[in-house]
Every structure is written in structure tokens, then in C-alpha cells.
Design a protein around this motif. Structure first.
Motif, PDB file in Angstrom:
ATOM      1  N   GLY B  55      33.802  49.920  36.995  1.00 20.90           N
ATOM      2  CA  GLY B  55      33.110  49.558  38.232  1.00 20.90           C
ATOM      3  C   GLY B  55      32.187  48.362  38.107  1.00 20.90           C
ATOM      4  O   GLY B  55      31.310  48.147  38.941  1.00 20.90           O
ATOM      5  N   LYS B  56      32.392  47.569  37.038  1.00 25.25           N
ATOM      6  CA  LYS B  56      31.522  46.402  36.856  1.00 25.25           C
ATOM      7  C   LYS B  56      32.039  45.177  37.613  1.00 25.25           C
ATOM      8  O   LYS B  56      31.283  44.281  37.942  1.00 25.25           O
ATOM      9  N   ILE B  57      33.335  45.170  37.821  1.00 24.73           N
ATOM     10  CA  ILE B  57      33.925  44.091  38.617  1.00 24.73           C
ATOM     11  C   ILE B  57      34.932  44.704  39.585  1.00 24.73           C
ATOM     12  O   ILE B  57      35.341  45.856  39.421  1.00 24.73           O
ATOM     13  N   LYS B  58      35.300  43.927  40.596  1.00 22.92           N
ATOM     14  CA  LYS B  58      36.165  44.443  41.657  1.00 22.92           C
ATOM     15  C   LYS B  58      37.287  43.444  41.885  1.00 22.92           C
ATOM     16  O   LYS B  58      37.031  42.262  42.073  1.00 22.92           O
ATOM     17  N   PRO B  59      38.543  43.929  41.854  1.00 19.97           N
ATOM     18  CA  PRO B  59      39.649  43.003  42.092  1.00 19.97           C
ATOM     19  C   PRO B  59      39.907  42.854  43.587  1.00 19.97           C
ATOM     20  O   PRO B  59      39.804  43.813  44.344  1.00 19.97           O
ATOM     21  N   THR B  60      40.221  41.648  43.987  1.00 16.72           N
ATOM     22  CA  THR B  60      40.626  41.417  45.368  1.00 16.72           C
ATOM     23  C   THR B  60      41.832  40.499  45.360  1.00 16.72           C
ATOM     24  O   THR B  60      41.866  39.529  44.613  1.00 16.72           O
ATOM     25  N   SER B  61      42.789  40.845  46.175  1.00 16.10           N
ATOM     26  CA  SER B  61      43.951  39.984  46.261  1.00 16.10           C
ATOM     27  C   SER B  61      43.629  38.815  47.169  1.00 16.10           C
ATOM     28  O   SER B  61      43.015  38.978  48.216  1.00 16.10           O
ATOM     29  N   ALA B  62      44.036  37.645  46.757  1.00 11.01           N
ATOM     30  CA  ALA B  62      43.760  36.470  47.581  1.00 11.01           C
ATOM     31  C   ALA B  62      44.870  35.470  47.383  1.00 11.01           C
ATOM     32  O   ALA B  62      45.554  35.474  46.365  1.00 11.01           O
ATOM     33  N   PHE B  63      45.044  34.628  48.347  1.00  7.84           N
ATOM     34  CA  PHE B  63      46.069  33.605  48.200  1.00  7.84           C
ATOM     35  C   PHE B  63      45.532  32.411  47.450  1.00  7.84           C
ATOM     36  O   PHE B  63      44.403  31.981  47.662  1.00  7.84           O
ATOM     37  N   ARG B  64      46.337  31.988  46.539  1.00 11.29           N
ATOM     38  CA  ARG B  64      46.032  30.769  45.805  1.00 11.29           C
ATOM     39  C   ARG B  64      47.331  29.994  45.879  1.00 11.29           C
ATOM     40  O   ARG B  64      48.306  30.369  45.217  1.00 11.29           O
TER      41      ARG B  64
END
Lengths: 184, 184
Positions: B55-64
Motif C-alpha cells: 500500500g505504499k504506491i498505487k498503480p494506475t493505468s494510463a495512456f502513453r
DNA sequence: ACGGACATGTAAGCAGTTACATGATTGC
DNA sequence: GCAATCATGTAACTGCTTACATGTCCGT
């Protein structure tokens, strides 16, 4: 390229001249190479066993005071391996400098924290510097041309002296910069 | 005292400002901290997973571009841990300098070998020095008072410049000594 | 078309550390 | 009598690396 245990070379190098006990090796390393090479008990004793099994060193029982100690001496096979390592190119290896990593991330904290770390390091370096200066100027003041091991030993000591000077220079430069009012 | 994985702090530090992909982290570290901190793929990707699990970082999907990438952003819990590490005393850690170990054992070989190692190192340092001088003088010539991250980044760069200067000084001193005819 | 950068992982294994153990000798 | 030094090890664990894998996008 396989990464290999370098502890073996530290040990073989220490035994190249005279036979020693594990304790001797550990102690001599701590006294002479501590600023650029460290070994712990748990790396030396198992490696001694391994080197014996490989035939690179040979244990002999000998009296030291009242007790029997195990003295290790290097075998021709051990000498050969050591010589090959000495001649081989120096591997670069990784190095991690935690103070620099914290400094690098300095903007993510307050500058007082970084100043604290720098000053703490400065204090520590000053102490080591004093010790080194003593050895450099008092214990080994002149280069003994007849004792080549001493020449090399002094050379590594000089490396320590010069590196500390440089790190202190950097710390002072950084502290001056950080204490500049314009910087937050 | 338990030795803990510092890769986590390198990652948390990189994410403290903006969200990034694993690849971004790896690349930025390679471009900016390579001379005092290295991370490999095999240390970054598993640690990202671990930090997510903690829970120290959070993944988020994003367009690159056209593809979906996983951007990681730091959570409050991650920020807290990072801040604690930043404030904590710098741990000393071990460092091993193979060139110095070989130099120390110089008397067990011929001096030409040591000279070879020193000159090889000198050549390498000169190359890095050139690169650093370019960045120091051309890319980051003046200290941007408004961008504190740049200040710290330049500070770590200066450390590299100064350390290389010092090591070159030592090498030259040592070479002069070794090339002295009186020494065998 | 192709090379280089972008992008993300796993598996195996050695290295090296910390903590745990024990006991004798020597000097004060 | 006690502390420091001499002396020698094991167990458990973690860290980190190398090697292995795979696939896309973009510019030329």
C-alpha cells in the motif's frame, strides 16, 4: 559473467606471505583495509573451510601461546589462482552511497534535514581524517623503498586521505550553497 | 539491526513528485544517479509489486502514446515511510574497492601489473570526467534557485566531479611513485 | 524492413549479513 | 575477579545479480 566471491582473494592475499590463523586475517584486514575492504567473521571462517576443500590453502596446527591454533598457508594452486586474479582486469562492481541518494531527493524534505546529514558526515570524516593523518605522518611518514608491501599499504592509506579530503570539500561546498538564504 | 532493502526508497523518492512507470524510474535513475546508485530491472519490477502490496504506491493505468502503461503514484503511507527514511541517520554500509585491494596486495605481484590497473582506471575516469564536465558546465551551468530539485541534483553531480578529481590525483601520485626507479 | 528505445517481467542462485553460540587466555 | 582480546564457528535470512523471456512502437 558470473559474479564470484572476492572474500577468497582477500584471504589468499593475506596468506600469500606468511601463514596465519582466521583470527589473524580478520584482524589484519580490520587494521589495514577497513576503509576500502571489509570482511566479517561469517565470511572468513566458512571461506577458509571452502578454500581448504578446494586445495587452495592448507591448515596446520601450531602452538600460539599455550593453545593449539589452526594456521593456514597458501598452496601452489592457491598462489596460482591469486596471481590470476591479480592480473585480471579490475571489475567495476556497484556502489551505493546512501548520503548521496538522500541528498538527491533533498527537495522532497526540508533543507535542514540535508544539512544535518551533511554535518553529521563531516564530523565522522574529520575523526577518520585525524586517525589517518596520524598513521600517514607519524606511523608511516616516509616511503620505505626496501619494503614493497609497506609502499603499497601506504598507497592505499593515501587513497583514504585523499578521498576524505575530497568528500569534505564537497560537503563544505554543499553546506555553503544550502545555507545561502536564497535557497529553500 | 536489520538490513533493509534500499531499492524501495529509490523508488519512493522517484515517485514522490510525479507518477511514473517502472521503465521511467529505471531510466531516470540511470541518467541521474548512476555514479552513486544503481538499480537493475530485476530489482525494480519486483519491488514495485511489493510496494503495491504494502500500500505504499498505487498503480494506475494510463495512456502513453498508443499503449496503456502502468503508472505508479505514491500513497500517503508511502510518503510517510519515505519521509521517515529521509530523516533517519544515514547508514554507513560496506564498500569494497577492488582496485585498492589489488593495490594493497601489490607486493605479491610485479609492479607492472599495478601500473596497468592504475592506468586503465585513469583512462576510464578521464572519460567519465569529460561527460560530467559537459553536464556540469553546459547542461547545468548555473544553479537555478527556483528549482530545488535541480539544486540537489547538481550537488550530487558535483560530488561525482570532485570524487573523480580526487581519484585521479591519487592515481597520478601512485604512478609517479611506482615509476620511480628505486622501487621494485 | 529494421534497429533502437519503450516496456515488463521471472527464476535461479550466490553473496554476504545479522544474530546466535562458546570458550580460553592475558593483563589489570 | 573482570574485561578485553583471542579464537572459531553455525543458522537463517535477505539482497541483489545474471540470465532468461517477450512483445510493441516509432522513426528512417
Amino acid at each position: 559473467m558470473n559474479k564470484i566471491n572476492k572474500t577468497r582473494y582477500a584471504i589468499l592475499g593475506m596468506l600469500f606471505g606468511d601463514p596465519r590463523t582466521g583470527y589473524d586475517i580478520k584482524k589484519t584486514l580490520a587494521e589495514t583495509t577497513a576503509h576500502f575492504w571489509q570482511e566479517t567473521d561469517a565470511s572468513i571462517y566458512p571461506m577458509l573451510k571452502k578454500l581448504v576443500a578446494e586445495g587452495k590453502i592448507k591448515p596446520t596446527s601450531a602452538f600460539r601461546g599455550k593453545q593449539t591454533r589452526t594456521l593456514y598457508s597458501i598452496t601452489p594452486s592457491g598462489k596460482k589462482e591469486f596471481a590470476q586474479w591479480m592480473a585480471a582486469d579490475v571489475e567495476s562492481g556497484t556502489h551505493r552511497h546512501e548520503l548521496l541518494l538522500k541528498t538527491f531527493f533533498g527537495a522532497s524534505t526540508n533543507k535542514a534535514t540535508i544539512i544535518k546529514h551533511l554535518e553529521s558526515r563531516k564530523k565522522k570524516l574529520k575523526e577518520i581524517q585525524k586517525k589517518f593523518a596520524y598513521i600517514d605522518l607519524i606511523v608511516m611518514p616516509e616511503i620505505p623503498k626496501d619494503n614493497s608491501h609497506k609502499i603499497y599499504q601506504k598507497m592505499t592509506l593515501r587513497n583514504g586521505v585523499i578521498r576524505i579530503e575530497a568528500e569534505l570539500k564537497w560537503i563544505d561546498e554543499s553546506l555553503t550553497l544550502l545555507k545561502n538564504k536564497g535557497i529553500k
